[in-house]
Design an enzyme around this catalytic site. Structure first.
Site, PDB file in Angstrom:
ATOM      1  N   SER A 154     -39.803   9.492  -8.988  1.00 36.63           N
ATOM      2  CA  SER A 154     -40.677  10.256 -10.417  1.00 36.63           C
ATOM      3  C   SER A 154     -41.916   8.480 -10.798  1.00 36.63           C
ATOM      4  CB  SER A 154     -39.225  10.368 -11.144  1.00 36.63           C
ATOM      5  OG  SER A 154     -39.960  11.177 -12.713  1.00 36.63           O
ATOM      6  N   ASP A 179     -40.749  13.540  -5.241  1.00 34.94           N
ATOM      7  CA  ASP A 179     -41.088  14.492  -6.617  1.00 34.94           C
ATOM      8  C   ASP A 179     -41.851  14.042  -7.257  1.00 34.94           C
ATOM      9  OD1 ASP A 179     -40.066  16.971  -6.291  1.00 34.94           O
ATOM     10  OD2 ASP A 179     -39.339  16.450  -8.276  1.00 34.94           O
ATOM     11  N   HIS A 306     -34.428  17.482  -9.450  1.00 32.34           N
ATOM     12  CA  HIS A 306     -36.066  16.334  -9.291  1.00 32.34           C
ATOM     13  C   HIS A 306     -35.567  15.258  -8.841  1.00 32.34           C
ATOM     14  CE1 HIS A 306     -38.817  14.013 -10.619  1.00 32.34           C
ATOM     15  NE2 HIS A 306     -38.194  13.360 -11.705  1.00 32.34           N
TER      16      HIS A 306
END
Length: 347
Positions: A154, A179, A306
């Site tokens: 992220s 991700d 996530h």
């Protein structure tokens, strides 16, 4: 995310027909049902030491910045891990147990997160974050670092891409981004303040924070939550409760800088690279074209949230180790065109 099974109430004793408590009609003992684990135990913290080998503080020269790192492994290239916004280095704990068998792993707490302490914990500009990562690597390994595989999740994935794009890390041997895609990230920024403000802000105990992270869908792996979540909260004496350690709501001015131009920077990085995604809908146009042209490897991990490295740590670790093996990344790296190599010492 599928909802977790709810705890069901049950009697503390097992009853049977005709034979009294705990006995069958013919005098046989029925199997005793294991007691339901009390919530305080189910969500109790787990210690990092079963996964990493040690933790330490990295003091950056000529500054008041101290970065906390978790390390494991004794040989092989360095898998240098950068967590997402609101997470910590312990986000990679479960994966470290497998990675350290064949490589070294370093997971740092970024500025404003975990146990790191800096002159300005709210300065999460991309330049500052990149400078922090490079300073930690230089402080730990000097001017001739071993082969480094940058892994970022992220926000940490954005930082990893920007560090790679600078081409100032001579031993950079690979890049794994977890991700995060520019198009999706940029589109979500307008909703981020609302998402942050709507999440639970105060916790009466660390166990409640762990429980919230799992039941609320942030993490799907209870064991990983029990390791990583305690480092993402801190006790607030004035409020007499636990609050989020990272003050992300106060850093909005930096969010766009994390993701702007990310796809092109990722595609132009001259090292082998993987984009690890939880769903195909996260690909933007530039990456779709780049993937068709074979500029990077894309790996889809289904049935996960996530935080792929936390939800399916073994699968994540295997992906990392296979990447190292396939690209023949040894302790001292491989020759990658386009990157400045360290000067060889004269004999």
């Amino acid at each position: 995310m599928e909802s977790l099974p709810e705890e069901t109430s049950s009697s503390s004793s097992t009853t049977t027909s005709g034979g009294g408590v705990g006995c069958g009609g013919a005098g046989e003992k029925l199997p005793i049902r294991p007691p339901i684990q009390p919530p305080s135990e189910k969500y109790s913290p787990l210690d990092w030491s079963a996964y990493f080998d040690q933790e330490s503080d990295v003091f950056i020269p000529e500054s008041e910045n101290v970065f906390h790192v978790y390390t494991a492994g004794k040989e092989g290239p360095v898998v240098f891990c950068l967590h997402g916004g609101g997470y910590s280095g312990l986000s990679f704990a479960l994966a470290a147990r497998k990675i350290k068998q064949e490589a070294r792993i370093v997971a740092m707490d970024l500025r404003g997160h975990g146990k790191s302490s800096t002159e300005n914990d709210l300065d999460l500009s991309i330049e500052r974050l990149c400078g922090d990562v490079l300073a930690v690597i230089k402080t730990m390994h000097g001017d001739s670092p071993p082969a480094i595989l940058l892994v970022g999740h992220s926000m940490g994935g954005a930082v990893a891409v920007h560090v790679a794009a600078k081409k100032v890390l001579p031993s950079l041997a690979g890049l794994i981004v977890v991700d995060v895609v520019e198009g999706t990230a940029m589109a979500s920024l307008m909703h981020m303040q609302k998402l942050l403000s709507n999440r639970m802000q105060y916790f009466p105990s660390i166990e409640k924070a762990i429980e919230w992270s799992v039941k609320g869908g942030t993490l799907r792996n209870i064991d990983s939550a029990r390791i990583s979540i305690p480092s993402t909260v801190k006790y607030d004496d004035s409020k007499k409760c636990y609050v989020h350690r990272a003050r992300l709501m106060e850093t909005e001015q930096y969010w766009r800088g994390w993701y702007e131009g990310l796809s092109e920077k990722f595609l132009s990085s001259p090292v082998p690279k993987i984009l690890l995604l939880a769903g195909t809908d996260r690909l933007d146009r530039a990456l779709t074209i780049g993937q068709m042209q074979g500029k990077f490897q894309m790996v889809l991990v289904r049935h996960t949230g996530h935080a792929i490295q936390e939800d399916v740590p073994d699968e994540f670790a295997i992906t990392v180790l296979n990447f190292i093996s396939r690209n023949r990344i040894g302790p001292n790296g491989v020759e990658i065109p386009g990157l400045r190599r360290p000067m060889q010492s004269q004999q």
